[in-house]
Design a protein around this motif. Sequence first.
Motif, PDB file in Angstrom:
ATOM      1  N   LYS A 231       0.728  -1.243   0.085  1.00  0.00           N
ATOM      2  CA  LYS A 231       0.123  -0.183   0.010  1.00  0.00           C
ATOM      3  C   LYS A 231       0.973   1.260  -0.123  1.00  0.00           C
ATOM      4  CE  LYS A 231      -1.728  -1.479   3.694  1.00  0.00           C
ATOM      5  NZ  LYS A 231      -2.466  -2.045   5.009  1.00  0.00           N
ATOM      6  N   PRO A 232       0.401   2.466  -0.583  1.00  0.00           N
ATOM      7  CA  PRO A 232       1.243   3.638  -0.405  1.00  0.00           C
ATOM      8  C   PRO A 232       1.598   3.965   1.126  1.00  0.00           C
ATOM      9  CG  PRO A 232      -0.725   3.701  -2.064  1.00  0.00           C
ATOM     10  CD  PRO A 232      -0.967   2.599  -1.086  1.00  0.00           C
ATOM     11  N   CYS A 233       2.767   4.654   1.383  1.00  0.00           N
ATOM     12  CA  CYS A 233       2.870   4.944   2.565  1.00  0.00           C
ATOM     13  C   CYS A 233       3.608   6.381   2.505  1.00  0.00           C
ATOM     14  CB  CYS A 233       3.684   3.855   3.334  1.00  0.00           C
ATOM     15  SG  CYS A 233       5.412   3.479   2.470  1.00  0.00           S
ATOM     16  N   SER A 234       3.769   7.113   3.729  1.00  0.00           N
ATOM     17  CA  SER A 234       4.254   8.371   3.524  1.00  0.00           C
ATOM     18  C   SER A 234       5.201   8.839   4.917  1.00  0.00           C
ATOM     19  CB  SER A 234       3.376   9.474   3.371  1.00  0.00           C
ATOM     20  OG  SER A 234       3.511  10.722   3.396  1.00  0.00           O
ATOM     21  N   ARG A 242       9.988   0.237   2.253  1.00  0.00           N
ATOM     22  CA  ARG A 242      10.326  -0.716   1.475  1.00  0.00           C
ATOM     23  C   ARG A 242       9.695  -2.170   2.141  1.00  0.00           C
ATOM     24  NH1 ARG A 242      15.136   1.377  -0.183  1.00  0.00           N
ATOM     25  NH2 ARG A 242      16.413   0.190   1.405  1.00  0.00           N
ATOM     26  N   LEU A 243       9.803  -2.224   3.374  1.00  0.00           N
ATOM     27  CA  LEU A 243       9.272  -3.463   4.300  1.00  0.00           C
ATOM     28  C   LEU A 243       7.860  -3.244   4.315  1.00  0.00           C
ATOM     29  CD1 LEU A 243      12.173  -4.001   6.902  1.00  0.00           C
ATOM     30  CD2 LEU A 243      11.357  -5.467   5.142  1.00  0.00           C
ATOM     31  N   VAL A 244       7.401  -2.115   4.737  1.00  0.00           N
ATOM     32  CA  VAL A 244       5.783  -2.094   5.238  1.00  0.00           C
ATOM     33  C   VAL A 244       4.867  -1.694   4.154  1.00  0.00           C
ATOM     34  CG1 VAL A 244       4.356  -0.542   6.830  1.00  0.00           C
ATOM     35  CG2 VAL A 244       6.729  -1.137   7.551  1.00  0.00           C
ATOM     36  N   GLY A 245       5.401  -0.503   3.055  1.00  0.00           N
ATOM     37  CA  GLY A 245       4.413  -0.412   2.165  1.00  0.00           C
ATOM     38  C   GLY A 245       4.956  -0.913   0.907  1.00  0.00           C
ATOM     39  N   ARG A 246       6.157  -1.075   0.694  1.00  0.00           N
ATOM     40  CA  ARG A 246       6.932  -1.670  -0.728  1.00  0.00           C
ATOM     41  C   ARG A 246       6.341  -0.825  -1.825  1.00  0.00           C
ATOM     42  NH1 ARG A 246       4.874  -5.704   1.924  1.00  0.00           N
ATOM     43  NH2 ARG A 246       3.575  -6.621   0.436  1.00  0.00           N
ATOM     44  N   GLN A 247       6.140   0.559  -1.369  1.00  0.00           N
ATOM     45  CA  GLN A 247       5.974   1.633  -2.480  1.00  0.00           C
ATOM     46  C   GLN A 247       6.820   2.907  -2.304  1.00  0.00           C
ATOM     47  OE1 GLN A 247       3.866   1.704  -5.071  1.00  0.00           O
ATOM     48  NE2 GLN A 247       2.446  -0.269  -4.305  1.00  0.00           N
ATOM     49  N   PRO A 248       7.281   3.743  -3.213  1.00  0.00           N
ATOM     50  CA  PRO A 248       8.167   4.928  -3.174  1.00  0.00           C
ATOM     51  C   PRO A 248       7.219   5.607  -2.083  1.00  0.00           C
ATOM     52  CG  PRO A 248       7.804   4.203  -5.459  1.00  0.00           C
ATOM     53  CD  PRO A 248       7.014   3.468  -4.765  1.00  0.00           C
ATOM     54  N   THR A 249       8.114   6.427  -1.301  1.00  0.00           N
ATOM     55  CA  THR A 249       7.486   7.479  -0.286  1.00  0.00           C
ATOM     56  C   THR A 249       7.737   8.775  -0.931  1.00  0.00           C
ATOM     57  OG1 THR A 249       9.698   8.139   0.443  1.00  0.00           O
ATOM     58  CG2 THR A 249       8.580   6.421   1.819  1.00  0.00           C
ATOM     59  N   ASP A 250       6.817   9.868  -0.596  1.00  0.00           N
ATOM     60  CA  ASP A 250       6.970  11.149  -1.206  1.00  0.00           C
ATOM     61  C   ASP A 250       7.956  12.139  -0.576  1.00  0.00           C
ATOM     62  OD1 ASP A 250       3.614  12.022   0.484  1.00  0.00           O
ATOM     63  OD2 ASP A 250       5.409  11.381   1.559  1.00  0.00           O
ATOM     64  N   THR A 251       8.930  11.189   0.239  1.00  0.00           N
ATOM     65  CA  THR A 251       9.769  12.399   1.241  1.00  0.00           C
ATOM     66  C   THR A 251      11.031  12.225   0.393  1.00  0.00           C
ATOM     67  OG1 THR A 251      10.337  10.407   2.473  1.00  0.00           O
ATOM     68  CG2 THR A 251       8.437  11.776   3.213  1.00  0.00           C
TER      69      THR A 251
END
Length: 251
Positions: A231-234, A242-251
């Motif tokens: 899922k997306p994460c921020s 990479r472990l929790v959301g496995r999506q690029p962050t917006d930071t």
Amino acid sequence: MKLLIINPNISRDVTHLIESEATRSIYPGTELTLATAPFGVAYIETRAEALIGGYAALQIAAEQHAHHDAIVVAAFGDPGLAALREVMPIPVVGMTEAALVSACQHGGRFSVIAISQRIQAWYRECITAYGFAERLASIRALDEPLAHIGRVQEDQGERLVALANQAVEQDGADVLILAGAPLAGLARTVATRLPVPALDGVTCAVTQAQAMASMEIAAPVAGSFALPPEKPCSGLGPALARLVGRQPTDT
């Protein structure tokens, strides 16, 4: 074999105590990496502090677990242990769970010797959550302010031994757990002064971590400890994202 040992509080003095006891407990050829929380409190004794320590441990593990065979959470109460097991591809062992399992293998009922009165409620909740409440004889704790967390053994050693003997004589403890990373090494030092086995959480956790790594059991791909859904994460660091959301962050 290589172990990552995480101190979820910010005290480097305590990390040194953990390292000293862990070094005595490793097999030939085992290497240790010690890590201290980059944020948090000097020592953990409340639920809120444990939550902060768990997040610190999760961040450290995300950044440093590669090329390690197992992880040890070196704080009594095991901050973040279940969450770490959910996202780590290698075994994760907590001091509390390791000490409780070991205590039950050495006798019928155990007592926990702790460094503060405030810590007792959280410890009791942890022991109950692990299913060992019926084996708990007592929790006895220091009732004086701690001048320096890294010198508890020197400052309060005699009082801790007295509490341990009271747990045996008055509470019926068959085994003693000298709880918390600030007491790492104390069980070994005072063993001959106590009438029943005294366990050190660092020793128990490091020993069990090596055994679990040796089993080479695969990480789960199903069940409640499989990786969380993508899922997306921020706002997370890249390693944790990479472990929790496995999506690029917006930071």
